[in-house]
Enzyme design. Structure first.
Site: not given
Length: 396
Positions: A69-70, A104, A314, A318
């Site tokens: 969702s980036k 990110c 996650h 990340m």
């Protein structure tokens, strides 16, 4: 009732590391979305398919996880010694906001390839064969990232034999160098350790007082010991993401840690800052099995780490949290360093839910203050689709 037609916007859908996102050149966005503000946020929300009370993002490009969702916006940089500016937007799945508070790290690996293929890099800086060096200004946190992108016959090389746990297929290796990764005042309060200590006692009502390492490097991150919160350190997603009490506990730790780090004034503000800080828990290595079914021996890693992103465990790690892990591992006395066996180190290999990852970092202490000049890691990136995305014209 009249309805506006859809708007076509040039875009590229890319995988970077263990994440996916929609990439744009700033100049290709509709004019009213080229500047920060409500129009840009509304555009990206509608494009990704948020907010979605069903939690699926069916009517958009999102994949209903924090990793998918980036959004990314890239433009030529006017800063000296930089090629492009890179802005990252983490789109909330079920709430109407885009979080611009952090980077990110995984998608950072796709910025260089995207910039080259999109004509944003001066041709004189791109070798026909070999490694192209792309100097990236990470606009969210005001930091420099150096990407070394493989080139073959004048084109970005995307295929290769580099394997990354959490990604099914091999691809070409993209080397990343996060320069001076401790976040600045705009990103996260200035000091690498905002409390001035490598370990703190963090009081969390309803949970207890936990030993915590709170660090600003790559992304603000709160590390706690797995055993202190009832975990082993080798949990997979279902063990936590299906447990509402556990998720509430982690959110409480995150909110109270954010206050101690100076990121927010009170715990209520945490709901509007979902992307940062991250919460992670660490443990000493043991034999365990990862999500693919592969067995990892205790001797194959230095420690185990599990991290939460946007309120869920996650599936891998990340990239920005990996920077925090590598930095903290290099500094004696942090919980990360102690879980890895303590002492001085310039690299660490840690276990995550999908496998393992190696990160290099060199830490120095000057007049009592710790600093890390750079953190190194390798990822991969690949174009999945390119063309145009469409959004209703009255949605932004």
């Amino acid at each position: 009732m009249a309805h506006l037609p859809q708007v076509k916007i040039p875009a590229t859908y890319m995988r970077g590391g263990t994440s996916k996102g929609v990439f744009f050149r700033l100049q290709d966005l509709p004019e009213r979305a080229q500047a920060p503000g409500p129009a840009r946020d509304a555009l990206l929300l509608r494009l990704i398919g948020s907010p979605d009370p069903y939690g699926k993002q069916i009517d958009g490009m999102g994949g209903a996880t924090s990793s998918t969702s980036k959004t990314v916006i890239v433009s030529r940089s006017t800063r000296p010694d930089h090629d492009v500016d890179y802005l990252f937007g983490q789109v909330s799945i079920d709430k109407p906001f885009v979080d611009w508070s952090g980077n990110c790290g995984n998608l950072s690996s796709a910025v260089g390839p995207f910039a080259i293929s999109s004509g944003l890099i001066e041709a004189s800086r791109i070798p026909k064969d070999g490694l192209a060096t792309v100097r990236i200004w990470q606009a969210n946190i005001g930091k420099t990232i150096i990407a070394r992108v493989p080139m073959t016959a004048g084109e970005v090389q995307e295929t290769g034999d580099f394997e990354l746990d959490g990604v099914t297929f091999p691809a070409a290796e993209v080397q990343l160098e996060f320069v001076d990764p401790a976040a600045d005042e705009e990103g996260a309060g200035g000091a690498m350790f905002p409390t001035g200590r490598v370990v703190d006692d963090l009081e969390v009502p309803g949970v207890g007082t936990l030993k915590a390492t709170m660090i600003n490097a790559g992304i603000p991150t709160i590390f706690v010991n797995a055993e202190a919160i009832g975990y082993t350190g080798w949990e997979l997603q279902d063990a936590i993401n299906a447990d509402t009490k556990a998720l509430a506990m982690f959110e409480a730790i995150r909110a109270h840690g954010a206050v101690r780090m100076g990121l927010i004034r009170n715990v209520e503000e945490a709901a509007q800052r979902q992307h940062t800080p991250k919460v992670a828990f660490v443990a000493k290595p043991v034999d365990h099995v990862v999500s693919s079914g592969k067995r990892i021996g205790a001797g194959e890693v230095d420690l185990l780490v599990r991290a939460l992103s946007m309120g869920k465990l996650h599936h891998a790690m990340m990239g920005t949290a990996a920077v925090a892990i590598g930095t903290a591992a290099a500094i004696p006395g942090t919980l990360v360093n102690l879980a890895a066996g303590g002492g001085a180190r310039e690299a660490v290999r840690f276990g995550h839910p999908s496998g393992t990852l190696r990160v290099g970092a060199q830490a120095v202490q000057v007049q009592g203050e710790w600093s890390v000049a750079k953190v190194l890691m390798s990822r991969s990136a690949r174009v999945l689709m390119e063309g145009w995305v469409r959004v209703p014209g009255d949605s932004f």
